[in-house]
Scaffold this motif. Structure first.
Motif: not given
Length: 184
Positions: A23-36
């Motif tokens: 149903e839903m996934i978690v993303n290991a993001s960066n603080s700015g929420l820019y795709g890395g």
């Protein structure tokens, strides 16, 4: 490998989280929420521009998110109800409270998932890529955090029925399987 804790099934899978069936996934993001890079880049690429647009709205509204926090966007072109973005800690040798921050990533993501009524959720390996968090410690922290969270809740409060740890790399999947087996 799977175990059941407080009526929630915890499993480990090896593969691409963007192809996970749930149903839903978690993303290991960066603080700015820019795709890395890594999982963050994979989710942004597969989800298309809508995820980036919604991340930009979050940046405009609140300036991004701090390590340990979580934010929700749609899943764009992905088949999920949404993507929970969380920011793991950068490894600084272990004396800067990195494990506590990593634990908060899991807790804040679970809080957000339950607030959305999510029944199945997938976590990637948070902070083990370019943030250099030691994989074994990250694995223990992830499983301890999720299991403590699930055990600490009244089953009536939890909408979740399944939590999967989706590991892209085989060595991470093996770590998670061994650690999960130790809990059973």
């Amino acid at each position: 490998m799977q175990i059941t804790v407080n009526r929630i099934v915890l499993t480990v899978e090896q593969g691409d989280i963007t192809a996970w069936n749930g149903e839903m996934i978690v993303n290991a993001s960066n603080s700015g929420l820019y795709g890395g890079g890594g999982v963050d880049g994979a989710i942004h690429r597969a989800g298309g521009p809508r995820i980036a647009e919604e991340c930009a709205e979050i940046r405009c509204r609140q300036g991004g998110i701090l390590p340990g926090e979580a934010a929700l966007t749609s899943a764009g072109l992905l088949h999920f109800r949404g993507v929970i973005h969380t920011v793991g800690p950068i490894w600084k040798g272990g004396s800067a409270g990195e494990a506590v921050v990593l634990s908060r990533c899991y807790q804040s993501s679970l809080d957000l998932a339950c607030a959305q009524g999510v029944q199945s959720l997938a976590f990637p390996n948070i902070s083990t890529g370019i943030y250099n968090f030691p994989k074994e410690l990250a694995c223990r922290t992830a499983l301890d955090s999720v299991i403590q969270y699930v055990r600490g809740k009244d089953p009536a409060e939890l909408t979740l029925r399944r939590i999967d740890f989706v590991c892209f790399e085989q060595d991470n999947a093996e770590l998670y399987r061994a650690e999960l087996e130790a809990y059973s």
